[in-house]
Write an enzyme that holds these catalytic residues in place. Structure first.
Site, PDB file in Angstrom:
ATOM      1  N   GLU A   1      -9.708  -1.146   5.029  1.00 14.51           N
ATOM      2  CA  GLU A   1     -10.378  -0.804   6.283  1.00 14.51           C
ATOM      3  C   GLU A   1     -11.708  -1.552   6.407  1.00 14.51           C
ATOM      4  O   GLU A   1     -12.225  -2.092   5.416  1.00 14.51           O
ATOM      5  CB  GLU A   1     -10.631   0.706   6.319  1.00 14.51           C
TER       6      GLU A   1
ATOM      7  N   ASP B   1       0.834  -1.198   0.000  1.00 13.66           N
ATOM      8  CA  ASP B   1       0.000   0.000   0.000  1.00 13.66           C
ATOM      9  C   ASP B   1       0.872   1.253   0.000  1.00 13.66           C
ATOM     10  O   ASP B   1       2.108   1.161   0.105  1.00 13.66           O
ATOM     11  CB  ASP B   1      -0.962  -0.004   1.208  1.00 13.66           C
TER      12      ASP B   1
ATOM     13  N   ASP C   1      -7.929  -2.535  13.871  1.00 17.17           N
ATOM     14  CA  ASP C   1      -9.321  -2.686  13.420  1.00 17.17           C
ATOM     15  C   ASP C   1      -9.485  -3.827  12.422  1.00 17.17           C
ATOM     16  O   ASP C   1     -10.531  -3.948  11.785  1.00 17.17           O
ATOM     17  CB  ASP C   1      -9.831  -1.370  12.819  1.00 17.17           C
TER      18      ASP C   1
ATOM     19  N   HIS D   1      -7.670  -4.346   9.682  1.00 16.36           N
ATOM     20  CA  HIS D   1      -7.315  -4.110   8.283  1.00 16.36           C
ATOM     21  C   HIS D   1      -6.037  -4.859   7.908  1.00 16.36           C
ATOM     22  O   HIS D   1      -5.162  -5.072   8.742  1.00 16.36           O
ATOM     23  CB  HIS D   1      -7.221  -2.611   7.946  1.00 16.36           C
TER      24      HIS D   1
END
Ligand code: GLP
Length: 260
Positions: A142, A66, A135, A137
């Site tokens: 996300e 990413d 979270d 991800h």
């Protein structure tokens, strides 16, 4: 899915061992590299094997997971620079062998499509290193991400921006709001996925990844559908796993020569 609960040193050795086995058997292997703190002990171990044992990446190719949108080319937190600094320039990747999505492209959507095409043209990723966000991800997929997504633009959650402010001297405003990330569908095409996570802050995400329902609320759970995933965690990250004792006894009974 193989889940191994061990010390950080052992986890790093296991992941580095899988990469070494791959690269020694196929020197032109395609690696997927992740940023974040979690993979750093793996990279340190690879550097040690390069320096002391001649492990070479001279013919290998790598793709990062990413990238932030809009960080200047020379910014130290631009993920391509992070990967260069943490692993690529410490071993012997050939110049230009490490690729990342272009977060400075004028046409970001075209850059995302080009990235997926570049991965395919290289023959696909043989081994993908992953971390995981608190979270759930992976990459920057996300909660709410399409489980079939391809490389695309995403908006970071406030939690992720707050988590990552530590890399920007604690300045939340300096953390970009947008990123490009390999999609979950892209990541799922890697032939072997090695995810590493340590610390209590990752325990919920690891529980959902390994034992939760497959849901876009915890994107990493899509890995339950992958045929070859290795989850490397310490005791703290394993602290919410109902199956922790089973995973410990399975690993204790595994022959030392087998690797991951
Ligand atoms: C960022 C990266 C992820 C990484 C996550 C966790 O959000 N995009 O790829 O897994 O951070 O980072 P850390 O390992 O530092 O907790």
């Amino acid at each position: 899915m193989e889940v191994i609960i061990a010390t950080l040193d052992e986890l790093a050795r296991l992941a580095a061992g899988a990469i070494e086995k791959l690269v020694r058997s196929r020197p032109d292997a395609v690696l997927g590299l992740a940023t974040g703190c979690s993979p750093l002990p793996i990279y340190d171990e690879l550097v040690r094997r390069h320096v002391e044992e001649g492990l070479s990446f001279a013919q290998a190719t790598a793709f990062t997971l990413d990238e932030y949108v809009g960080l200047p080319a020379e910014h130290p937190e631009r993920y391509l620079n992070v990967i260069e600094h943490e692993i690529a320039e410490r071993v012997d990747f050939a110049p230009g062998a490490v690729h990342g999505p272009d977060g400075l492209a004028v046409d970001l959507e075209a850059a995302c499509a080009a990235y997926d095409e570049a991965i395919s043209a290289a023959g696909g990723i043989d081994l993908q290193i992953l971390g995981i966000g608190t979270d759930g991800h992976v990459g920057f997929n996300e909660p709410g991400s399409s489980l079939a997504s391809r490389t695309r633009i995403k908006t970071l959650t406030e939690q992720t921006r707050a988590d990552n402010a530590r890399f920007f001297a604690g300045d939340l405003d300096a953390v970009p709001q947008h990123c490009l990330t390999q999609g979950l569908g892209t990541i799922m095409q890697a032939r072997h996925i090695v995810l590493i996570a340590t610390g209590r802050a990752k325990a919920d995400a690891i529980h959902q990844l390994v034992e939760g329902p497959v849901s876009a609320m915890w994107p990493a759970a899509i890995l339950q559908h992958h045929p070859h995933v290795t989850v490397l965690i310490d005791n703290a990250a394993a602290s919410r796993l109902q199956l922790a004792d089973y995973f410990r006894s399975t690993y204790a009974a595994k022959p030392a020569w087998q690797g991951v």
